[in-house]
Design an enzyme around this catalytic site. Sequence first.
Site: not given
Lengths: 87, 448
Positions: B22, B118-119
Amino acid sequence: MVRGIRERRKHYVEVIARCDEAGQVTPLAIIWEDGRRFDIDRVLDVRPAASRRVGGQGMRYRVLVQGREKVLFFEGPAWFVEEIVPE
Amino acid sequence: MEEDTQMAACPARGERTILHVDMNCFYAAVECLYHPELAGQPVAVGGHVEDRHGIILAKNQRAKDAGVKTGEALWQARQKCPGLVIIPPDYRLYLRFSRMARELYYGYTDLVEPFGPDEAWLDITGSCHLFADDPVCVAQEISERIKTELGVTVSVGVSWNKIFAKFGSDYEKPDAITCVTRDNYRTLVWDAPVRDLLYVGRATERKLHSVAIFTIGELANASPRLLENLLGKMGLVLQAFANGRDTTPVRPMDPDRVDVEYDIKSIGNGLTAPRDLTSLQDAEVLVYLLAESVAQRLRAHRMRARVVGLGVREGDLTGYTRQMRLPYATNITSEIARHAASLLRENEDFSQGNVIRALHVRASDLVSADEPLQLDLFDDMSSRLQAERLDTAVDTLRHRFGNQVVRRAVEVGDQMSVNDIERDNIVHPVGFFHEGAANALGHVRGRS
């Protein structure tokens, strides 16, 4: 901030580079804005990296210019250096 | 001491090894990298106020410490944090960083499943031994490389399943690695509030609180019958997740098409109108704009939809969704628009002073456009064929000269028609839940 250095600036520069048949790019010289030419004696290291000092991200070339180590970034279509602004 | 517990035997050799990476305060971190002059200041990325997108999209640690929250209005954030620097978003830059991070992950495994920009989950079960004996070392290497190569920090969760890996990456931020093992999950995970479990949202949390389930451990050990009565099948799924019984695979994505899922479940577009929509005619303009993009994308993917859905967000930020099944699968713009507009007409009462802030049109239950259609003896199919041919001709024109070259009369003169929804569309990677639920349920059923 290091003594004697007021700030560092992102300075886009003209670069003369060679692109070989494998597509590998080697910078040969940096042309400063006043026309001075700084030949790159040797490329020490190439890797993707971020520039936290002046802000940016790209392929980072650690190079020897006149016996001193400098970093040169290729970010997208342009090259930049971390310019030192003296006090 | 706690660190030792978190790192112990993580996960056991031969067991599935999942990392969840993350990127911390992603948008804000990228902006801070490009604005070193803002070092030490509270920084947030905020939408454009004039487009009525004036909310906080991401904030850095300093802004977080001052109480700034994602999703709140810019004026609220400024009240909490007077020196807050708000930067407009640059999605192309964020997507570039997202892509670079994923390319880095592909250096460790081909099983990378993005979860938003973003993960990502990484299944390194088969490749971990190539890099290190311990998956935590692989996590550390990835973390270090992201920091030096991309200039942002990440939190990594390491576990034997995706749910606990995600929990691990949320457990400690920023720039941390947390290992959830079969030895420590009863203390690490079970003591945490139930809301910290993936897929427990506000409504589910409220229901669980109503039966005195406050922690993940209490959920894990609750009566299955109670959970099923309370939440239906989802209750059993969540209980399986709380016990670490999640065998959902990490769905590999095509590196060249990282932003697009292989198996498209639905196609939709939504837009917050630049002004409140106060009448049906007003709202229909936006429905047509959205339906145009949805139908165009359906045709581009050679698909037809059997269900059309409409999402409405009202002026007071409440909302609802409605959908209808169509007699034929279709990708004809006028049909999708007509059905979406009829959903709006049936459900929205403008005479009560209602105003609409945002609309969303969605086409789902997709079938291939190459599949044969069951014709109706008593329906005129020739008009549908004509409409299909017209859409194809319009698509060709738009492909050559841009989406604004042919526009509907209903849109002419309206401020919203300057939006090119199809061009500006960004496909965000979807989650795994449709499969996760099925797998977890399969597991639950298999047990019982």
